[in-house]
Design an enzyme around this catalytic site. Structure first.
Site, PDB file in Angstrom:
ATOM      1  CG  HIS B 265      -1.807   0.869   1.382  1.00 38.14           C
ATOM      2  ND1 HIS B 265      -3.133   1.203   0.866  1.00 38.14           N
ATOM      3  CD2 HIS B 265      -1.622   2.323   1.856  1.00 38.14           C
ATOM      4  CE1 HIS B 265      -3.698   2.382   1.110  1.00 38.14           C
ATOM      5  NE2 HIS B 265      -2.777   3.112   1.618  1.00 38.14           N
ATOM      6  CD  GLU B 266       1.665   3.387   3.678  1.00 38.11           C
ATOM      7  OE1 GLU B 266       1.824   4.604   2.971  1.00 38.11           O
ATOM      8  OE2 GLU B 266       0.714   3.342   4.446  1.00 38.11           O
ATOM      9  CG  HIS B 269       0.345   6.140  -0.713  1.00 39.79           C
ATOM     10  ND1 HIS B 269      -0.550   7.014  -1.274  1.00 39.79           N
ATOM     11  CD2 HIS B 269      -0.358   5.668   0.267  1.00 39.79           C
ATOM     12  CE1 HIS B 269      -1.639   6.814  -0.675  1.00 39.79           C
ATOM     13  NE2 HIS B 269      -1.579   5.891   0.184  1.00 39.79           N
TER      14      HIS B 269
END
Lengths: 501, 501
Positions: B265-266, B269
């Site tokens: 997820h990160e 980003h």
């Protein structure tokens, strides 16, 4: 008055905030910042440093200083506040006297010089570095004229690192030291009782090295809630604020001592910064008082505690446990002697406790001669090699391991080197008083009872930060000014014993 | 004109430098800054943030903006420069419209509210938090009046996180989504084909978890020379500059998926921030365009790639190797299904891909009602529980796992929550286009060939940073405005298959 003082302190606190932010960015760049972000990060440092510099020489700062140094007002200030003002005034005057354009030129020059030096060192190519160094010396001479000087021109450079230090004083203390160290070194070299050092050079697991380094730091009273240990190519300590003083070390897989003594050394610097009084937080006095006093603490812990016999009486069994199987056949006395091997070498940062001082004196003599005009930059390789022959009895085979070995000159840091040897002298002198006041220090160390030693140093030295000058500190603590005889005695006793002289 | 533009950009670069320094300090505080240094460090952040804010509303900024928005000049600007000006103008107007005293009051309030919220959450004590929340809502209503609004008052808050987003649009897309998701969830709950998940909950060595996380990041094309992975309590990504985009994750020893999907997820980003064009460096356009588009990338990588069947066809054998012996008796299909278990739950941050959207809709409905005046703060616990019953079929047993679970409101972040669900919708819509343009994406994933996917996203989205609005991006890339039907289709196909509906 009160309101103006509050404003002034607010202003200084802001400057300290910038310093702290810049300090953190540097720590990060050295410990693990991703390399592709460095270029942009350098610009961030440039912006913040530029702002900080502007604040230090602003009209606002000027008017604060005019006010607080005016006769009616100055006398109303507390001692600490007066010291804060004089510290700022010193910086202000130093910066204001250099025309901005000249300073800008110098910043560009030294940044180019540093990369030129790296190449020159790699290729042992002094002529490649010579024009940069000539220009840097030249500009420093201009700065000295602008700043003014008393006695020797080099005094003004020394003062930036060791306030109040002069050529006159250094000639005296280094002379006395050299007079004793050189014959001591000869005697050591002629001794038949040389330590075996082979067992120091096995392969040592990095995690085990780290674990042992952390253990010793904890024994010294390093506060892990106010710091951390990381890994870098060149070990350093950085005090961001007294609650955040970080250190780094370097692990060499084939050397049991390198990371450990690097850690203890930086740990000594860190104990100083961690124990500065919180009353000084946010002021320019919230840091070590000078390079020499700072170095006295790193060297005290590294050499006078860490390389002492009682220390290894206590911690050698722990070291044996830590490196299970690797020191089974080594005795504590063998380890102690190996750890204190004295051997003339070419590279300063690898030198032992005794010869280190001679490496410094070479540099001191050269810097002094450069700024008196007695020596030209072009002659440095020859002068360097000649001094090494004279002081250490060995000569570099090329300039990469000779005159080009240190980064300092490429960054314009003249006057810095003496701090290292001053640190040794201060340390020995402080150690003497510590022994008088604290009773049997050897016994404390043998018991692993290092905390009272740290507490004494914090009480006598660390807490004051920059609120006292080096001379004030050494005089208050030891009852006399810098005196090299304590270091001489310490070295003679220690090494006569180790080498059975 | 050119000279003035250069000055303006220099000014903006300086602001970005402050932002970057502040960003690094926050990263450091969360990843390992010694705790005793935090108080002083917070003051550093305060100083730098204060300066940054002053720069954003200074007279100098005002005069730059007057100049570059004046009719003769604006039209001469390049598209990018015009966007830079309008971005600054938006910030400037937003800040200038709030009287400094009111803003100061708000800063104090939210900082007190955050610690009040922590206590209230721990003790499930809504009345302890209620007065803070009432005041925060009140002040936000004042801000909205000062800022102005079109249509619903809440639109002004939404716009801060998702430029151009409105209640009208959200009602439409969330309505359409809910209409499909609620029955799909019912069908799933009634399905007899529930995955086994026990094998996800063994004990997993942290170093192995880290190793596998790093491996997957590398497969995604995360550039380790432009970033690093650390450990924190709450995972996050921070783009300091495109060459330094750091992420963190959290290792749960009894859960094989938590750290991994946190990392992916990160990492999503981070791919966005690492691939912003260097042309935008030092400008306010050098960041993701909105929370929603940013979240689309984290969720695309986490859910649509990372929780896909082809992904596990490729990487499950690697996972088995990484956790030797722990997944010997588990089939890839079992692992895939377990990893996509759907189950209504009370806590948003632990929710699965499907029900997550419902958690968001609850918050959206409540925020909307708070700012229309239809609901009072005092009624929130009841409204919250009622909505959970309606949307998810379950009710919190206390407010700590209900209305008090999120930090956002205590920080005054109203309008933020919709971004999470918008991210899911954007992601599905972008995925559709990706499949059309790149051929068989499943095949690429099955081959572990993720780089072309990253490259396509970088080309279509990442490189533009904030130089295009969310609407411009989604329209240019997919040929239409935000359309929830892609997410609906994606969820129906995926979960009908998993649950054999």
């Amino acid at each position: 008055m009160e309101a103006k003082l509050t404003d002034f302190k607010q202003y200084l606190k802001k400057m300290k905030s910038y310093e702290e932010a810049i300090g953190l960015i540097y720590w990060d760049m050295r410990t693990g910042a991703p390399k592709k972000g460095i270029a942009a990060r350098s610009e961030v440092v440039g912006e913040l440093s530029g702002e900080l510099f502007k604040m230090s020489v602003s009209e606002e700062m000027g008017s604060f200083l005019d006010h607080f140094t005016s006769s009616g007002v100055q006398s109303e200030l507390s001692d600490i506040d007066r010291r804060i003002v004089s510290e700022c005034k010193k910086e202000y005057d130093r910066s204001k006297k250099i025309p901005p354009k000249l300073y800008q030129e110098y910043v560009v020059l030294t940044s180019q010089a540093e990369s030129a030096w790296e190449d020159a060192k790699d290729q042992a190519d002094f002529p490649g570095f010579q024009p940069y160094l000539e220009k840097i010396v030249d500009m420093n001479l201009q700065f000295i004229d602008l700043w003014g000087y008393e006695g020797h021109k080099y005094n003004t450079l020394l003062d930036a690192y060791e306030p109040g230090m002069t050529v006159e004083k250094l000639d005296q203390v280094f002379g006395a030291l050299r007079e004793q160290v050189v014959p001591l070194l000869s005697a050591i070299q002629e001794s038949a009782h040389k330590p075996e050092i082979g067992f120091l050079k096995q392969t040592f697991d990095k995690d085990k090295q780290k674990k042992f380094s952390l253990y010793i730091l904890e024994q010294m009273g390093y506060d892990f809630e106010a710091g951390r240990l990381d890994e870098t190519v060149h070990p350093f300590a950085t005090g961001l604020n007294p609650g955040d003083v970080r250190i780094t070390t370097r692990y060499l897989l084939n050397d049991v001592n390198s990371a450990l003594f690097g850690t203890i050394h930086e740990g000594g610097h860190a104990l100083y910064e961690q124990n500065i009084s919180m009353d000084l937080l946010g002021t320019p006095l919230c840091s070590g008082t000078s390079m020499g006093i700072h170095e006295s603490q790193s060297r005290f812990w590294e050499n006078m505690i860490g390389r002492s016999r009682p220390f290894w009486n206590r911690y050698f069994p722990e070291l044996q446990k830590n490196y299970a199987g690797q020191f089974d056949k080594v005795g504590v006395e063998d380890f102690y002697r190996a750890t204190n091997e004295v051997k003339p070498s070419l590279i300063r940062i690898e030198a032992d406790e005794l010869t280190y001082n001679l490496h410094i004196m070479v540099r001191y003599e050269i810097e002094k001669a450069l700024f008196s005009g007695a020596v030209k930059v072009a002659d440095l390789p020859e002068v360097w090699n000649e001094k090494y022959r004279e002081y250490l009895g060995i000569v570099p085979s090329h300039n990469g391991e000779g005159v080009l070995q240190d980064v300092h000159w490429s960054a314009g840091m003249f006057g810095y080197f003496p701090s290292y040897a001053l640190g040794n002298m201060y340390a020995a002198q402080i150690k003497r008083t510590l022994e008088q006041e604290l009773g049997n220090v050897n016994e404390l160390v043998r018991e692993g009872n290092l905390i009272p030693i740290k507490a004494w140093l914090a009480d006598k030295i660390y807490q004051y930060g920059k609120s006292q000058t080096p001379t004030e500190i050494i005089t208050r603590v030891t009852g006399e000014e810098l005196n090299p005889s304590y270091l001489v005695d310490y070295l003679r006793v220690k090494y006569s014993d180790i080498y059975k002289l």
